[in-house]
Motif scaffolding. Structure first.
Motif, PDB file in Angstrom:
ATOM      1  N   GLU B  61      76.575  23.291 -23.811  1.00 55.49           N
ATOM      2  CA  GLU B  61      76.091  21.965 -23.390  1.00 55.49           C
ATOM      3  C   GLU B  61      74.574  21.977 -23.222  1.00 55.49           C
ATOM      4  O   GLU B  61      73.908  20.962 -23.429  1.00 55.49           O
ATOM      5  CB  GLU B  61      76.757  21.578 -22.069  1.00 55.49           C
ATOM      6  CG  GLU B  61      76.388  20.197 -21.589  1.00 55.49           C
ATOM      7  CD  GLU B  61      77.537  19.515 -20.864  1.00 55.49           C
ATOM      8  OE1 GLU B  61      78.088  20.147 -19.947  1.00 55.49           O
ATOM      9  OE2 GLU B  61      77.875  18.378 -21.214  1.00 55.49           O
ATOM     10  N   ARG B  62      74.033  23.142 -22.888  1.00 57.81           N
ATOM     11  CA  ARG B  62      72.599  23.223 -22.619  1.00 57.81           C
ATOM     12  C   ARG B  62      71.757  23.606 -23.839  1.00 57.81           C
ATOM     13  O   ARG B  62      70.603  24.007 -23.703  1.00 57.81           O
ATOM     14  CB  ARG B  62      72.355  24.163 -21.441  1.00 57.81           C
ATOM     15  CG  ARG B  62      72.592  23.402 -20.137  1.00 57.81           C
ATOM     16  CD  ARG B  62      73.198  24.174 -19.018  1.00 57.81           C
ATOM     17  NE  ARG B  62      73.455  23.268 -17.896  1.00 57.81           N
ATOM     18  CZ  ARG B  62      74.558  22.508 -17.776  1.00 57.81           C
ATOM     19  NH1 ARG B  62      75.502  22.540 -18.703  1.00 57.81           N
ATOM     20  NH2 ARG B  62      74.719  21.702 -16.734  1.00 57.81           N
ATOM     21  N   VAL B  63      72.353  23.473 -25.017  1.00 56.86           N
ATOM     22  CA  VAL B  63      71.516  23.532 -26.224  1.00 56.86           C
ATOM     23  C   VAL B  63      70.540  22.368 -26.176  1.00 56.86           C
ATOM     24  O   VAL B  63      69.366  22.494 -26.501  1.00 56.86           O
ATOM     25  CB  VAL B  63      72.382  23.436 -27.505  1.00 56.86           C
ATOM     26  CG1 VAL B  63      71.501  23.254 -28.733  1.00 56.86           C
ATOM     27  CG2 VAL B  63      73.238  24.669 -27.660  1.00 56.86           C
ATOM     28  N   CYS B  64      71.034  21.192 -25.727  1.00 51.19           N
ATOM     29  CA  CYS B  64      70.182  20.010 -25.728  1.00 51.19           C
ATOM     30  C   CYS B  64      70.612  19.015 -24.656  1.00 51.19           C
ATOM     31  O   CYS B  64      71.800  18.711 -24.529  1.00 51.19           O
ATOM     32  CB  CYS B  64      70.250  19.333 -27.099  1.00 51.19           C
ATOM     33  SG  CYS B  64      69.241  17.856 -27.184  1.00 51.19           S
ATOM     34  N   GLY B  65      69.645  18.518 -23.914  1.00 55.85           N
ATOM     35  CA  GLY B  65      69.945  17.539 -22.871  1.00 55.85           C
ATOM     36  C   GLY B  65      70.183  16.149 -23.416  1.00 55.85           C
ATOM     37  O   GLY B  65      70.800  15.318 -22.761  1.00 55.85           O
ATOM     38  N   ALA B  66      69.694  15.881 -24.627  1.00 56.18           N
ATOM     39  CA  ALA B  66      69.823  14.527 -25.179  1.00 56.18           C
ATOM     40  C   ALA B  66      71.076  14.365 -26.022  1.00 56.18           C
ATOM     41  O   ALA B  66      71.504  13.243 -26.270  1.00 56.18           O
ATOM     42  CB  ALA B  66      68.586  14.179 -26.004  1.00 56.18           C
ATOM     43  N   CYS B  67      71.664  15.467 -26.510  1.00 52.98           N
ATOM     44  CA  CYS B  67      72.893  15.333 -27.320  1.00 52.98           C
ATOM     45  C   CYS B  67      73.911  16.401 -26.928  1.00 52.98           C
ATOM     46  O   CYS B  67      74.524  17.019 -27.794  1.00 52.98           O
ATOM     47  CB  CYS B  67      72.587  15.362 -28.813  1.00 52.98           C
ATOM     48  SG  CYS B  67      71.775  16.834 -29.398  1.00 52.98           S
ATOM     49  N   SER B  68      74.088  16.584 -25.626  1.00 52.62           N
ATOM     50  CA  SER B  68      74.996  17.635 -25.159  1.00 52.62           C
ATOM     51  C   SER B  68      76.448  17.337 -25.527  1.00 52.62           C
ATOM     52  O   SER B  68      77.231  18.252 -25.768  1.00 52.62           O
ATOM     53  CB  SER B  68      74.852  17.819 -23.652  1.00 52.62           C
ATOM     54  OG  SER B  68      75.158  16.619 -22.971  1.00 52.62           O
ATOM     55  N   GLN B  69      76.828  16.056 -25.581  1.00 52.53           N
ATOM     56  CA  GLN B  69      78.206  15.717 -25.946  1.00 52.53           C
ATOM     57  C   GLN B  69      78.493  16.183 -27.374  1.00 52.53           C
ATOM     58  O   GLN B  69      79.573  16.710 -27.656  1.00 52.53           O
ATOM     59  CB  GLN B  69      78.435  14.202 -25.813  1.00 52.53           C
ATOM     60  CG  GLN B  69      79.716  13.676 -26.414  1.00 52.53           C
ATOM     61  CD  GLN B  69      80.974  14.121 -25.673  1.00 52.53           C
ATOM     62  OE1 GLN B  69      80.889  14.792 -24.638  1.00 52.53           O
ATOM     63  NE2 GLN B  69      82.142  13.786 -26.184  1.00 52.53           N
TER      64      GLN B  69
END
Lengths: 129, 358
Positions: B61-69
């Protein structure tokens, strides 16, 4: 609006979650302003994983001295879950002094706004998310 | 006249350096974008320290805060493929709702930055207020507005009880009113500046990858249509396509996608399938490998997962859409004045957190 607080963000490798909340904090609090390149910041927000490798960059970014350096988010506070501790955290007291840190993954925007105001106004109590 | 080299560095919302080679008049002749992030190497981290797929989700999930879903969805679906399980319909609906809300959130973020750089400060503020509204819907659905933590292996973590559904529907209606005010707004406020700026064209070849940047340059590709997953095969999916390939086309495609995603979320929330939200028994460990691609807000996000005989992650490779868009940025900047470089880059919605995170 000459007394607006100029906020500089130094991203050492975050997932962008903290940056989203920082942007929201800048929209929530009209007294906060994103620092333009070349301007002297009133406060520096540090996000992302703090390591021995990028510690020098964090130190360089707060020049000229006495600019409060506020760590935002778990990665900047404890290296989060990304890297095994490499000694960089031992340097935090000299790097950040008594500036507040805002915990959370990511912290909420009003906590960030409040921490910035605390960092530039020593009279107010420390906060965390 | 001899060319000169310029390096611009930006910190928020993305960290990157833009290396430009320009003519004396400031026209860009060569461009290269470079990230400056500590590499988090999530794939290697999962395969070495967080090998339990259930725990790995938190890291993914913490690869990216803007597209975690998008990331947790691709990872969960890949693991579920290896396990040979089918997620309940209600869970698939909640996953789809979250994915489309995330698309709205991500597009609004990009549009807000584009408006700010185009000098449309009032529009930027309006877009940010709308961003706050979509995060309110996300919070009502998932419990969080960034890093939603909604997916688990075999479904979703929690159901949407009636009171949460009412709160989400109310916040969604509020969002819908704001989105209605955004129709044609870039055309009106900054059309003359954005039209013909930063053009990226197919020029007789297939553009790499999928996503709004490619769809603004004439490519119809979208993973939701090419390889439908979740409930997309049964949803009326419309794919807006422009052929101009300029900054205005990229903003237009994203604006249209806001409405399409909003309509999908509204339809899904008004008729959520009944039933369980996760599989009670996933069965024993099962070795194998699987890939899953999802249409993240920026384009195709693919996770390749290998599970060991004891059910742990042996390998995880993540391919993010920014890899495809970087080529577009380098090409679109040629001929642009260096003063407009940041605006053109912003219109591509690069995510160097995704890029540096994998």
């Amino acid at each position: 609006m000459a007394d607006r607080v100029k906020v500089k963000v130094v991203n050492l490798g975050s997932c962008n979650g903290c940056e989203l909340e920082i942007l929201d904090a800048l929209h929530l609090d009209p007294d906060l302003l994103l620092c333009r390149e070349g301007d002297r910041p009133d406060v520096v927000l540090l996000t992302g994983v703090l390591t021995m490798t990028n510690l020098a960059r964090a130190e360089r970014e707060r020049i000229p001295g006495d600019v409060p350096l506020v760590r935002v988010g778990s990665c900047a506070i404890s290296q989060g879950l990304f890297l095994p501790p490499d000694g960089a955290l031992d340097r935090v007291p000299s790097l950040c002094g008594k500036a507040p840190a805002v915990c959370g993954c990511p912290p909420v925007s009003n906590a960030i706004a409040e921490a910035v105001n605390v960092a530039v106004d020593k009279e107010r109590p420390c906060v965390s998310a | 006249m001899s060319p000169r080299e310029v390096t611009l560095q930006f910190e928020v919302p993305e960290v990157y350096r833009l290396h430009l080679r320009t003519g004396m008049d400031g026209t860009i002749r060569e461009a290269r974008v470079e990230g400056e992030l500590a590499s988090r190497e999530v794939g290697r981290l999962v395969a070495s320290r967080y090998r339990d797929p259930h725990k790995a989700l938190y890291v993914v999930e913490r690869v990216c805060g803007a597209c975690s879903q998008a990331h947790t969805l691709a990872f969960s679906c890949a693991v579920e493929r290896v396990l040979g399980v089918s997620v309940p319909m209600r869970a698939q609906a909640i996953r789809t709702v979250t994915a489309e809300l995330e698309r709205i959130q991500s597009h609004l973020l990009t549009l807000s930055e584009t408006a700010a750089l185009a000098g449309a400060r009032g529009l930027e503020q309006e877009l940010w207020r709308t961003w706050q509204k979509v995060t309110a819907v996300l919070a009502a659905v998932t419990g969080s507005r960034v890093h939603y933590g909604i997916n688990c292996i075999g479904g979703v973590v929690h159901d949407l009880p009636p009171e949460a559904l009412r709160a989400a529907s109310g916040a969604l209606a509020d969002l819908g009113r704001s989105l209605g005010d955004l129709d044609g707004v870039f055309e009106r406020e900054a059309g003359s500046r954005l039209r013909g700026l930063g053009v990226w064209k197919a020029a007789g070849r297939d553009l790499p990858g999928t996503g709004p940047n490619q769809r603004a340059s004439g490519s119809p590709r979208d993973v939701r249509a090419e390889r439908p997953y979740l409930l997309y095969a049964d949803l009326p999916l419309m794919i807006p396509i422009r052929t101009e390939g300029d900054v205005l086309a990229r903003t237009s495609v994203r604006l249209e996608e806001l409405h399409i995603s909003h309509r999908m979320v509204k339809d899904l929330l008004s008729a959520l399938p009944e039933g369980e939200v996760r599989i009670a028994d996933l069965g024993g460990p099962r070795p194998g490998s699987a890939s899953m691609s999802v249409e993240a807000p920026r384009g195709e996000d693919r996770h390749d997962v290998v599970l060991s005989a004891d059910g742990e992650v042996d390998a995880l490779a993540i391919r993010v859409p920014t890899e495809d868009s970087l080529l577009g940025v380098s090409e679109a900047l040629i001929g642009v004045h260096e003063e407009d470089a940041r605006l053109v880059v912003a219109s591509f919605d690069l995510c160097l957190s995704c890029f540096g995170g994998t």
